[in-house]
Design a protein around this motif. Sequence first.
Motif, PDB file in Angstrom:
ATOM      1  N   SER A 128       0.838  -1.200   0.000  1.00  0.00           N
ATOM      2  CA  SER A 128       0.000   0.000   0.000  1.00  0.00           C
ATOM      3  C   SER A 128       0.876   1.254   0.000  1.00  0.00           C
ATOM      4  O   SER A 128       2.090   1.177   0.202  1.00  0.00           O
ATOM      5  CB  SER A 128      -0.925   0.010   1.228  1.00  0.00           C
ATOM      6  OG  SER A 128      -0.166   0.036   2.424  1.00  0.00           O
ATOM      7  N   ASP A 145       0.688   5.498   1.318  1.00  0.00           N
ATOM      8  CA  ASP A 145       0.011   6.645   1.934  1.00  0.00           C
ATOM      9  C   ASP A 145       0.394   7.911   1.171  1.00  0.00           C
ATOM     10  O   ASP A 145       1.578   8.133   0.882  1.00  0.00           O
ATOM     11  CB  ASP A 145       0.436   6.812   3.393  1.00  0.00           C
ATOM     12  CG  ASP A 145      -0.067   5.678   4.282  1.00  0.00           C
ATOM     13  OD1 ASP A 145      -0.900   4.887   3.814  1.00  0.00           O
ATOM     14  OD2 ASP A 145       0.379   5.599   5.440  1.00  0.00           O
ATOM     15  N   THR A 169      -4.803   6.180   2.167  1.00  0.00           N
ATOM     16  CA  THR A 169      -4.004   4.951   2.140  1.00  0.00           C
ATOM     17  C   THR A 169      -4.511   4.127   0.966  1.00  0.00           C
ATOM     18  O   THR A 169      -5.605   3.544   1.022  1.00  0.00           O
ATOM     19  CB  THR A 169      -4.130   4.164   3.451  1.00  0.00           C
ATOM     20  OG1 THR A 169      -3.597   4.945   4.519  1.00  0.00           O
ATOM     21  CG2 THR A 169      -3.350   2.856   3.364  1.00  0.00           C
ATOM     22  N   GLY A 216      -4.725   1.030  -1.405  1.00  0.00           N
ATOM     23  CA  GLY A 216      -4.531  -0.393  -1.136  1.00  0.00           C
ATOM     24  C   GLY A 216      -3.662  -1.139  -2.110  1.00  0.00           C
ATOM     25  O   GLY A 216      -3.598  -2.383  -2.068  1.00  0.00           O
ATOM     26  N   ILE A 217      -2.972  -0.458  -2.993  1.00  0.00           N
ATOM     27  CA  ILE A 217      -2.029  -1.077  -3.922  1.00  0.00           C
ATOM     28  C   ILE A 217      -0.745  -0.244  -3.922  1.00  0.00           C
ATOM     29  O   ILE A 217      -0.782   0.947  -3.642  1.00  0.00           O
ATOM     30  CB  ILE A 217      -2.602  -1.195  -5.357  1.00  0.00           C
ATOM     31  CG1 ILE A 217      -3.132   0.151  -5.853  1.00  0.00           C
ATOM     32  CG2 ILE A 217      -3.684  -2.258  -5.414  1.00  0.00           C
ATOM     33  CD1 ILE A 217      -3.629   0.128  -7.283  1.00  0.00           C
ATOM     34  N   GLU A 276     -12.152   5.877   1.596  1.00  0.00           N
ATOM     35  CA  GLU A 276     -12.508   4.532   2.047  1.00  0.00           C
ATOM     36  C   GLU A 276     -12.388   3.526   0.904  1.00  0.00           C
ATOM     37  O   GLU A 276     -11.870   2.420   1.072  1.00  0.00           O
ATOM     38  CB  GLU A 276     -13.942   4.533   2.591  1.00  0.00           C
ATOM     39  CG  GLU A 276     -14.101   5.207   3.940  1.00  0.00           C
ATOM     40  CD  GLU A 276     -15.564   5.289   4.352  1.00  0.00           C
ATOM     41  OE1 GLU A 276     -16.416   4.709   3.637  1.00  0.00           O
ATOM     42  OE2 GLU A 276     -15.872   5.937   5.375  1.00  0.00           O
ATOM     43  N   HIS A 328      -8.770   2.848  -0.113  1.00  0.00           N
ATOM     44  CA  HIS A 328      -8.118   2.010   0.901  1.00  0.00           C
ATOM     45  C   HIS A 328      -8.485   0.543   0.713  1.00  0.00           C
ATOM     46  O   HIS A 328      -7.654  -0.354   0.895  1.00  0.00           O
ATOM     47  CB  HIS A 328      -8.522   2.485   2.294  1.00  0.00           C
ATOM     48  CG  HIS A 328      -7.836   1.749   3.404  1.00  0.00           C
ATOM     49  ND1 HIS A 328      -8.427   1.490   4.607  1.00  0.00           N
ATOM     50  CD2 HIS A 328      -6.599   1.196   3.471  1.00  0.00           C
ATOM     51  CE1 HIS A 328      -7.590   0.813   5.377  1.00  0.00           C
ATOM     52  NE2 HIS A 328      -6.476   0.628   4.701  1.00  0.00           N
ATOM     53  N   SER A 329      -9.725   0.272   0.363  1.00  0.00           N
ATOM     54  CA  SER A 329     -10.194  -1.123   0.238  1.00  0.00           C
ATOM     55  C   SER A 329      -9.880  -1.746  -1.114  1.00  0.00           C
ATOM     56  O   SER A 329     -10.086  -2.944  -1.304  1.00  0.00           O
ATOM     57  CB  SER A 329     -11.704  -1.189   0.493  1.00  0.00           C
ATOM     58  OG  SER A 329     -12.416  -0.463  -0.503  1.00  0.00           O
ATOM     59  N   ARG A 331      -7.951  -3.567  -4.031  1.00  0.00           N
ATOM     60  CA  ARG A 331      -6.872  -4.558  -3.993  1.00  0.00           C
ATOM     61  C   ARG A 331      -6.323  -4.910  -5.368  1.00  0.00           C
ATOM     62  O   ARG A 331      -5.614  -5.888  -5.515  1.00  0.00           O
ATOM     63  CB  ARG A 331      -7.358  -5.831  -3.285  1.00  0.00           C
ATOM     64  CG  ARG A 331      -7.580  -5.630  -1.795  1.00  0.00           C
ATOM     65  CD  ARG A 331      -6.298  -5.266  -1.085  1.00  0.00           C
ATOM     66  NE  ARG A 331      -6.502  -5.023   0.336  1.00  0.00           N
ATOM     67  CZ  ARG A 331      -6.728  -3.832   0.866  1.00  0.00           C
ATOM     68  NH1 ARG A 331      -6.797  -2.760   0.076  1.00  0.00           N
ATOM     69  NH2 ARG A 331      -6.904  -3.689   2.155  1.00  0.00           N
TER      70      ARG A 331
END
Length: 771
Positions: free
Chosen positions: A266, A268, A282, A284-285, A313, A316-317, A319
């Motif tokens: 991930s 940031d 953040t 997620g990859i 959100e 962040h989730s 993938r």
Amino acid sequence: MSQIELWSRQLRERSRQPIRIHLIGVAGSGMSGLASLMLGLGHKVSGSDRTRTKEIDRLERAGLVFAGAQSADSIADAELVVYSSAIKPGNAAFDAAVAAGIPMMRRAEALAALLAQRRGIVVAGTHGKTTTSALAAHVLRGGGLDPSHYVGAEIPVLGTNAHWSIDGEYMVAEGDESDGTLVNFHPEFALILNIEEEHLDHYTNGIVGIREVFQRFASQTTGAVIYCAEDPEAHVLCVDRPGSISFGWDPRWEFSAEIVESRGASTDFIARRNGREIGTVTLGIPGAHNVLNALAVIALATKLGVAFERIAEALHSFRGAKRRFEVRYRSTNFAVVDDYGHHPTEIRATVRTALATKPERLICVFQPHRYSRTQLLRKEFGTAFRGVDMLYVTGIYAASEVAIPGISGQTIVDEVLATGQENVRYLPDLETAHLEIGSHLREGDMVLTLGAGNIHEIATILERDLGVLDELRKRLNEPETELRLYEPMSRHTTMKVGGPAQYWISPRSVDSFAVSLRFCAERAIPVRVVGRGSNLLIRDGGIPGAVIHPSKGEFEEVRFVGNHLVCGVGARFKLVSAVAKKAGIGGFEWMEGIPGSVGGGLRMNAGAMGRETFDHVVRVSYLDRAGNLHEKAGEEFAHQYRNVPEFVENYAVQAEFDGESVEPDEIERRLEESVRKRRASQPVAASAGCIFKNPETIPAGRLVEELGLKNAAEGAARVSEIHGNFIVNDGGARASQVLSLIARVQAAALQERGIALQTEVQILGQDAPYR
């Protein structure tokens, strides 16, 4: 009215009177997505392809009628035929549709017709389209907009690569510039990520033709064009366009980003709008290039009114898409990552992302895609792999192109070497490439497979086999046990030939040997136990399954217990003979000249000078296939000439031998006699020992000599001129050459003397490499 507009109306208005639509090449990721969308609209969809995939199985459950082969019959009742870019005249289904006058559309035209029914959002660019399209669909879904989507890869977080939303007003689609069909789209919103020289087999005028396509695409966009201002071509194209939205690293752009921390999976970053911070994300990859992709989506979602909290959100989730820095395997010892990158710019970005995870070594395996791309971008490929510790380049994935003379994977290897970068190898055969790669892996390595063809097959194999070894490693309480993939058996046979062992296990204790056997039994992994490798011929394809090599630690010990010698199965016969001599125990002198170990001697009841191994055996400890330990007295074993049947399914771990009390001078005399006889009658070159069993009527060596076959050769395999029952490796021999020579001798013996020679050497393995 254009054909696209006509069919857009038909597809929309006839949802209650379904259109019969046939897709030629339906198994491809793009075409399967179209099938999903058309089924979602309620139409009757059929398809044909040369291959069946898991996606076809899913589509059949959704209503697809899969015809299999692309035949004339498959399109018989179709009202509309859609075909992929890979389908050309000469294809039976294509030609039949033309002959029947059935309306036909290219994939991009059909997608444009579907997109026209929604507020269209098209993601375009030379690189990053799939990930950005998937990010956009996921973020808009998280924002409650329920978009339809069409993405060029499997997206786990979205469920499928394409989805038709009944109620959502937006549709996100990945636009393809490769063949110019990007101009078919008239979206409300366009995301332009980058514009580079690519697909030069189609754009024969280079960047000029590519610019023209993107210029027309941008001019047909009715709303905002969101573009990466860091890309020179995209910036020039869009900077002066009214209503355009810029994004990039520089705070001057409307949307900008600053990376705070990069981790293995991930990233940031701080997102800003017009220089003002709007929040921290953040993602997620991993990868800086994916931060820019996410920034494009932030700009889009903000434009559509999605709250930043919902955007963050969803990011962040997320993938990732299949084959976009997809982590196929990760353990404390190894990582395997697969990526679709096949253009130099994509490769540089992916390599940077991989290096940011700080592996001990980065091992890159690249499959070039198309001869034309390799030829035209060879210099750029030469500098794309900087930072890689080891680079393997495979043969070119043609993608229906005709080969260009002088262009191959070696072309890229040469360009990389010309930059001063070392540790680069060309592996032309993809079928065996994993064997070379896996055999050189060390703990801490990351393997990165790159390419748009079928290079992912290597990642799949390594994922499977590394997983097996790591699982076994967890079961063992002995860190000294050697576990390796694809160990060349030529290193472990006295003849120095043989392909690789799929799993190489070298335990140091009986307990670890037993654990390894139980592990393999639980997983139905075939097991072979190999000692010094004498009297053994391994075929060139190697040995699938596990090869256990008990040669060190407890297995190499030789000690006295009373008047007996207790030997581990890894102890060399030469050592046993020397220890016995030192203790004044005779009867073991014949072992001095045998190149094998105690374990192999027990398995084959090896012998020389009129003596055999079981002449000395007092008792043997052994493991069965389930890893259970047993012990038997020597007389309880049925043993024959060069065969002990009980050790076919069981594995000796220790033997106790009984010798005889002999004067030191007599032991010395016997040893000297053994050495003299061996040197006079046996070759010093690499061999497996005696190849054939002695027939009842004549020694095999004499028979071969009488047949005039001494010095007969097949490649580097040759019948010894010293002893006719030995085949020697003159350097670089292959098992296939040895086997061919064996067959030649057997045929001559049968034809000229009526003798069916049987091999004494054990022949193991398979001819073709395993996958």
